[in-house]
Design a protein around this motif. Structure first.
Motif: not given
Ligand SMILES: NC(=O)c1ccc[n+]([C@@H]2O[C@H](COP(=O)([O-])OP(=O)(O)OC[C@H]3O[C@@H](n4cnc5c(N)ncnc54)[C@H](OP(=O)(O)O)[C@@H]3O)[C@@H](O)[C@H]2O)c1
Length: 174
Positions: A21-29, A51-53, A73-75, A86-88, A104-106, A108-111
């Motif tokens: 587990a790494i996070g909850k409600d867009n915060d660290m645990l 990632g943006y979050n 993916r947005h401006q 993009s990851i590229e 790479i700092c997260g 979860d999706n980015v990891y």
């Protein structure tokens, strides 16, 4: 997509040792000063990618004295950081800056997206006596692909009621 592992591309994370587990409600645990110090020392002067979050979750933006890259993916308005789409873009950056460490700092999706490309995992293992309530997780660390290279405790650790123990680990590719 470039199908290779990048010598200067790493993941860095603090996760619970059993459920990852790494996070909850867009915060660290947990906000553990010893881990924040280690994170700062490890990434200082280098490049961090999030990632943006996760970017929005930083208490201070950008994280000082590091090149901050934000994926969206947005401006987006990411003052003080470099926006990539993009990851590229990030892989190209790592390739063009071989003398920079790119962390790479997260979240979860980015990891998950970068796991095939990173050459090291800097994982702070957080003691987990019982399952924690979380909504973000680090991907599984496949022991067929990764081996433990280093494991050590913080030099100084302030004990507090309810505060979990931590240990720092570094995994490298087999
Ligand atoms: N314990 C730790 O070490 C640690 C570290 C970091 C984060 N966390 C935790 O993780 C959680 C946040 O994780 P999360 O998965 O919700 O969010 P996240 O990965 O930080 O951000 C997701 C966003 O990143 C952008 N993105 C992702 N992949 C992309 C790609 N391939 N190309 C372009 N943009 C891309 C998208 O932004 P747009 O929607 O703007 O397009 C996506 O919505 C929080 O709870 C945080 O505290 C924990």
């Amino acid at each position: 997509m470039k199908d290779k592992i990048y010598d200067n591309l790493y993941a860095i994370v603090a996760m619970t040792e059993k459920t990852r587990a790494i996070g909850k409600d867009n915060d660290m645990l947990y906000h553990l000063p010893e881990d924040l110090k280690y994170y700062k020392e490890t990434t200082m002067g280098e490049t961090i990618v999030c990632g943006y979050n996760t970017w929005l979750s930083f208490p201070r933006r950008p994280l000082p004295k590091r090149t901050n890259i934000v994926l969206s993916r947005h401006q987006r308005d990411v003052d003080g950081a470099i926006l990539m789409h993009s990851i590229e873009d990030v892989l190209n950056y790592a390739e063009k800056n071989p003398d920079k460490s790119v962390f790479i700092c997260g979240g979860d999706n980015v990891y998950s997206q970068f796991m095939p490309f990173v050459s090291k995992l800097y994982i702070t293992m957080i003691e987990e006596k019982e399952d924690v309530n979380a909504d973000s997780f680090f991907p599984e660390v496949d022991e067929n692909l990764w081996k433990l290279d280093k494991e050590f405790s913080p030099d100084v650790y302030e004990e507090k009621e309810g505060k979990p123990n931590i240990r720092f680990t570094v995994y490298i590719r087999r």
